[in-house]
Design an enzyme around this catalytic site. Structure first.
Site: not given
Length: 302
Positions: A79-80, A126-127, A144, A150, A234
């Protein structure tokens, strides 16, 4: 043959992922060596990075190490990885997806609060958007760092809960209470470890392809094609998840406005054929149903 040099970021989770790739290769009787890559500050390339298309903030250092022949392959959380790869770099293998879900972790003092009462820490657009879609009055804080950082910030900070990927918690074998979040659609290719290689190393790439999990590849390529068709470079609140159920694929995805008020979603079941680009197909449906205007609005706000 010499050991296959496996490049990885230096975090505990990244090293776990690299060891998982090494384990698969060792099971096929190949020697491996894990090479942690810390910083790109002292690396030199003949071409500027932008001309090579090196853009991913979490993948840049490994891209450079691959291109400089410091490593043979690079291990990433997929996903990164940007959907546009740099010149001479290709994705060569995907391990079987394990835990794609987002989860909620609360601090003890917020144990009895309802979802709409929680003050949330997340920097993910998104979250935030998917949460606001359901709980529009929520207050957010930025957060972050790696999982451990976290969780420490959650204990120390002025907020009630945070949202993390279940994969990280499970891979680190962390004993921690969490809640599943059916309201979320995960990030495209969340929960998948991927391996990138250099196009000039076909022999090594063929060896690594032996550990590829084809059902996972089919699903994440649909998700990433959906993302790349929508995004146009984007960063936007986009969720996408494909899974194989029997002889069909179910694909759930959505594009949301930053405030969560406008969401354009698709939920489709279909029989997979390798000749059709389903991710692009469903992204075009979203774009034609207001997604084009919504993407323009998001770009103007970011």
């Amino acid at each position: 043959m010499k050991s296959i040099r496996i490049g990885t970021r230096n975090s505990a989770l990244a090293l776990w992922q690299a060891r998982e790739v090494a384990r698969h290769l060792q099971n096929n009787n190949y020697l491996t060596e894990i090479v942690p890559i810390v910083s790109s500050g002292d690396k030199n390339l003949n071409q500027p990075l932008y001309s090579l298309g090196i853009t991913g903030v979490f993948t840049r250092d490994l891209d450079i190490a691959l291109l400089n022949d410091e490593i043979d392959i690079a291990v990433h959380s997929l996903k990164d990885v940007p959907t546009q790869l740099p010149q001479n770099i290709e994705m060569i293998a995907y391990l079987e997806r394990d835990f794609p879900q987002d989860i909620l972790i609360r601090k003890e003092s917020a144990r009895n609060k309802e979802f709409h009462e929680l003050k949330l820490a997340t920097s993910s657009l998104r979250r935030r958007a998917f949460w606001l879609r359901n709980y529009p009055t929520t207050d957010f804080s930025d957060i972050r760092g790696n999982i451990q950082t976290r969780l420490q910030k959650l204990e120390d900070g002025d907020f009630d809960a945070t949202i993390l990927s279940l994969a990280g918690i499970k891979r680190m074998k962390m004993e921690i209470d969490y809640e599943m979040l059916p309201l979320m659609i995960c990030a495209p290719s969340q929960g998948v470890i991927s391996v990138a290689g250099h196009t000039d190393k076909p022999e090594i790439n063929e060896i690594v392809r032996q550990i590829n999990h084809n059902p996972t590849q089919i699903c994440v390529e649909i998700e990433r094609n959906f993302l790349s068709t929508l995004e146009g470079g984007c960063t936007a609140p986009i969720g996408a998840f494909a899974e194989i159920i029997g002889d069909q694929i179910r694909f759930k995805a959505a594009l949301c406005s930053l405030d969560g008020k406008n969401c354009i979603a698709v939920d489709e079941n279909f029989v997979y054929t390798p000749t059709e680009n389903f991710g692009e197909k469903f992204a075009k449906v979203v774009l034609e149903n207001g997604g084009k205007e919504l993407m323009a609005e998001i770009k103007s706000q970011i």
